[in-house]
Motif scaffolding. Structure first.
Motif, mmCIF file in Angstrom:
data_model
loop_
_atom_site.group_PDB
_atom_site.id
_atom_site.type_symbol
_atom_site.label_atom_id
_atom_site.label_comp_id
_atom_site.label_asym_id
_atom_site.label_seq_id
_atom_site.Cartn_x
_atom_site.Cartn_y
_atom_site.Cartn_z
ATOM 1 N N ILE A 1 0.856 -1.188 0.000
ATOM 2 C CA ILE A 1 0.000 0.000 0.000
ATOM 3 C C ILE A 1 0.889 1.234 0.000
ATOM 4 O O ILE A 1 2.040 1.193 0.462
ATOM 5 C CB ILE A 1 -0.945 0.010 1.228
ATOM 6 N N GLU A 2 0.359 2.356 -0.535
ATOM 7 C CA GLU A 2 1.113 3.594 -0.645
ATOM 8 C C GLU A 2 0.293 4.750 -0.078
ATOM 9 O O GLU A 2 -0.907 4.864 -0.324
ATOM 10 C CB GLU A 2 1.479 3.880 -2.098
ATOM 11 N N VAL A 3 0.955 5.613 0.690
ATOM 12 C CA VAL A 3 0.356 6.833 1.235
ATOM 13 C C VAL A 3 1.341 7.971 0.984
ATOM 14 O O VAL A 3 2.535 7.846 1.283
ATOM 15 C CB VAL A 3 0.069 6.706 2.747
ATOM 16 N N LYS A 4 0.836 9.092 0.434
ATOM 17 C CA LYS A 4 1.719 10.213 0.121
ATOM 18 C C LYS A 4 1.140 11.528 0.643
ATOM 19 O O LYS A 4 -0.057 11.643 0.882
ATOM 20 C CB LYS A 4 1.960 10.312 -1.389
ATOM 21 N N LEU A 5 2.031 12.519 0.774
ATOM 22 C CA LEU A 5 1.676 13.863 1.198
ATOM 23 C C LEU A 5 1.955 14.832 0.047
ATOM 24 O O LEU A 5 3.023 14.778 -0.565
ATOM 25 C CB LEU A 5 2.490 14.277 2.429
ATOM 26 N N ALA A 6 0.995 15.712 -0.242
ATOM 27 C CA ALA A 6 1.201 16.755 -1.252
ATOM 28 C C ALA A 6 1.986 17.893 -0.607
ATOM 29 O O ALA A 6 1.503 18.541 0.318
ATOM 30 C CB ALA A 6 -0.150 17.254 -1.776
ATOM 31 N N MET A 7 3.229 18.134 -1.084
ATOM 32 C CA MET A 7 4.130 19.083 -0.437
ATOM 33 C C MET A 7 4.776 20.012 -1.463
ATOM 34 O O MET A 7 4.978 19.633 -2.621
ATOM 35 C CB MET A 7 5.222 18.339 0.339
ATOM 36 N N GLU A 8 5.082 21.227 -1.009
ATOM 37 C CA GLU A 8 5.874 22.156 -1.803
ATOM 38 C C GLU A 8 7.349 21.922 -1.503
ATOM 39 O O GLU A 8 7.715 21.387 -0.452
ATOM 40 C CB GLU A 8 5.498 23.603 -1.460
ATOM 41 N N ALA A 9 8.207 22.331 -2.412
ATOM 42 C CA ALA A 9 9.643 22.152 -2.229
ATOM 43 C C ALA A 9 10.099 22.857 -0.955
ATOM 44 O O ALA A 9 9.755 24.008 -0.707
ATOM 45 C CB ALA A 9 10.399 22.710 -3.438
ATOM 46 N N GLY A 10 10.855 22.147 -0.117
ATOM 47 C CA GLY A 10 11.384 22.710 1.112
ATOM 48 C C GLY A 10 10.502 22.537 2.331
ATOM 49 O O GLY A 10 10.957 22.793 3.449
ATOM 50 N N GLN A 11 9.252 22.131 2.153
ATOM 51 C CA GLN A 11 8.383 21.923 3.311
ATOM 52 C C GLN A 11 8.855 20.707 4.107
ATOM 53 O O GLN A 11 9.439 19.772 3.575
ATOM 54 C CB GLN A 11 6.932 21.740 2.872
ATOM 55 N N VAL A 12 8.568 20.742 5.420
ATOM 56 C CA VAL A 12 9.010 19.689 6.333
ATOM 57 C C VAL A 12 7.789 19.062 7.000
ATOM 58 O O VAL A 12 6.995 19.768 7.627
ATOM 59 C CB VAL A 12 9.966 20.241 7.405
ATOM 60 N N ASP B 1 7.618 12.009 -6.103
ATOM 61 C CA ASP B 1 7.520 12.199 -7.543
ATOM 62 C C ASP B 1 6.681 13.437 -7.821
ATOM 63 O O ASP B 1 5.871 13.838 -6.993
ATOM 64 C CB ASP B 1 6.889 10.966 -8.211
ATOM 65 N N GLY B 2 6.894 14.018 -8.999
ATOM 66 C CA GLY B 2 6.138 15.198 -9.404
ATOM 67 C C GLY B 2 6.949 16.071 -10.328
ATOM 68 O O GLY B 2 8.180 16.182 -10.182
ATOM 69 N N GLY B 3 6.277 16.676 -11.291
ATOM 70 C CA GLY B 3 6.962 17.552 -12.234
ATOM 71 C C GLY B 3 8.022 16.841 -13.047
ATOM 72 O O GLY B 3 9.044 17.439 -13.398
ATOM 73 N N GLY B 4 7.807 15.564 -13.329
ATOM 74 C CA GLY B 4 8.788 14.804 -14.092
ATOM 75 C C GLY B 4 9.979 14.321 -13.289
ATOM 76 O O GLY B 4 10.928 13.774 -13.855
ATOM 77 N N GLN B 5 9.947 14.505 -11.976
ATOM 78 C CA GLN B 5 11.052 14.087 -11.123
ATOM 79 C C GLN B 5 10.643 12.892 -10.267
ATOM 80 O O GLN B 5 9.490 12.788 -9.854
ATOM 81 C CB GLN B 5 11.509 15.230 -10.213
ATOM 82 N N VAL C 1 11.659 16.036 4.362
ATOM 83 C CA VAL C 1 11.896 17.340 3.733
ATOM 84 C C VAL C 1 11.705 17.173 2.230
ATOM 85 O O VAL C 1 12.441 16.411 1.581
ATOM 86 C CB VAL C 1 13.303 17.871 4.049
ATOM 87 N N ALA C 2 10.726 17.870 1.648
ATOM 88 C CA ALA C 2 10.410 17.722 0.230
ATOM 89 C C ALA C 2 11.536 18.313 -0.622
ATOM 90 O O ALA C 2 11.863 19.494 -0.507
ATOM 91 C CB ALA C 2 9.083 18.407 -0.095
ATOM 92 N N ALA C 3 12.129 17.494 -1.471
ATOM 93 C CA ALA C 3 13.201 17.966 -2.348
ATOM 94 C C ALA C 3 12.664 18.778 -3.522
ATOM 95 O O ALA C 3 13.404 19.547 -4.132
ATOM 96 C CB ALA C 3 14.014 16.770 -2.863
ATOM 97 N N PHE C 4 11.384 18.592 -3.852
ATOM 98 C CA PHE C 4 10.761 19.338 -4.937
ATOM 99 C C PHE C 4 9.250 19.296 -4.707
ATOM 100 O O PHE C 4 8.749 18.545 -3.861
ATOM 101 C CB PHE C 4 11.120 18.738 -6.309
ATOM 102 N N THR C 5 8.516 20.102 -5.453
ATOM 103 C CA THR C 5 7.067 20.146 -5.321
ATOM 104 C C THR C 5 6.452 18.909 -5.958
ATOM 105 O O THR C 5 6.749 18.573 -7.107
ATOM 106 C CB THR C 5 6.505 21.407 -5.991
ATOM 107 N N GLY C 6 5.627 18.207 -5.199
ATOM 108 C CA GLY C 6 5.004 16.986 -5.705
ATOM 109 C C GLY C 6 4.429 16.161 -4.577
ATOM 110 O O GLY C 6 4.056 16.692 -3.528
ATOM 111 N N ASN C 7 4.355 14.861 -4.781
ATOM 112 C CA ASN C 7 3.817 13.925 -3.795
ATOM 113 C C ASN C 7 4.970 13.121 -3.196
ATOM 114 O O ASN C 7 5.760 12.526 -3.930
ATOM 115 C CB ASN C 7 2.806 12.985 -4.452
ATOM 116 N N HIS C 8 5.037 13.108 -1.864
ATOM 117 C CA HIS C 8 6.137 12.454 -1.168
ATOM 118 C C HIS C 8 5.556 11.558 -0.077
ATOM 119 O O HIS C 8 4.675 11.986 0.679
ATOM 120 C CB HIS C 8 7.069 13.495 -0.541
#
Length: 250
Positions: A163-174, A193-197, A215-222
């Motif tokens: 199973i997978e659970v993710k958080l929608a985060m902006e780059a740099g959010q903790v 993943d997100g924005g092709g990354q 710590v989100a490395a980029f904007t997307g789902n982590h």
């Protein structure tokens, strides 16, 4: 250094020696470490075979997860949930304790006033001493530092199920997190993943629980992908808090 004779025989002999060395490295080290293939048994002795098997297993699970996400229907928009009465009551208690802290700090004498403080009276007899009341500052600090989780979910995974659970985060959010297999152990892949990354932060095998910061490395789902590789059902419980827009869960 010994030079290679500039002849056809010397060049062929040097080429064969280099090819033999490369083949030995490939057979003894690279195949076990990357693919778990160990025809000589050296990889099992050095631990490289187990590392290769873990890599292959996690890559297969990540690929299966990516294929499932590609065909999965979009998640519904998040719904606004009203705060529970117990949460409101707890916030009121914290406000009252902070007010008590301000009152205590505001009434303490300054260094200039200590010279005019009257002498203390004689200590009372032991039987007249009242029991000390709890320090309001210590009580308020103890409650303020307790983790405040925004979301909590639990899933029971049958043997072989993931199973997978993710958080929608902006780059740099903790985001803060704590997850536990409740007495069991699971394989996990913390990735984004997100924005092709695509990025894998951490992977683990047969892990009972984990806590920390994401710590989100980029904007997307982590977030996390868990799989139960044991022979019995395992319940995974996840608690999250901190900076993120929403939790995306099944």
């Amino acid at each position: 250094m010994q030079s290679v004779p500039a002849s056809a025989g010397g060049l062929i002999r040097s080429t064969l020696l280099a090819a033999g060395g490369a083949g030995a490295i490939l057979t003894f080290f690279w195949l076990p470490a990357e693919y778990g293939i160990d025809p000589t048994g050296v990889g099992a002795l050095t631990g490289l075979t187990e590392m290769g098997e873990i890599k292959q297993q996690l890559e297969a699970e990540a690929e299966a997860d990516a294929q499932a996400a590609a065909v999965a229907p979009p998640l519904p928009p998040p719904q606004t949930v009203a705060a529970a009465p117990e949460i409101i009551a707890r916030l009121d208690r914290i406000d009252a304790q902070l007010a008590a802290i301000s009152a205590v700090i505001g009434t303490r004498p300054s260094p200039e006033d200590t010279a005019t403080v009257a002498p203390l009276a004689a200590d009372p007899a032991p039987e007249d001493v009242a029991p000390a009341s709890p320090d309001p500052i210590e009580a308020a600090v103890a409650e303020a530092v307790a983790p405040e989780w925004r979301d909590e979910v639990s899933y029971t995974l049958n043997p072989g199920e993931g199973i997978e659970v993710k958080l929608a985060m902006e780059a740099g959010q903790v985001a803060l997190f704590y997850w536990t297999a409740n007495g069991g152990a699971v394989n996990f892949d913390l990735h984004g993943d997100g924005g092709g990354q695509n990025l894998s932060y951490e992977q683990g095998r047969a892990v009972p629980e984990q806590t920390g910061e994401l710590v989100a490395a980029f904007t997307g789902n982590h977030g996390w992908f868990w799989r139960n590789r044991s022979d019995a059902p395992v319940t995974v419980t996840l608690q999250t808090g901190g900076e993120y827009a929403q939790m995306k869960a099944p």
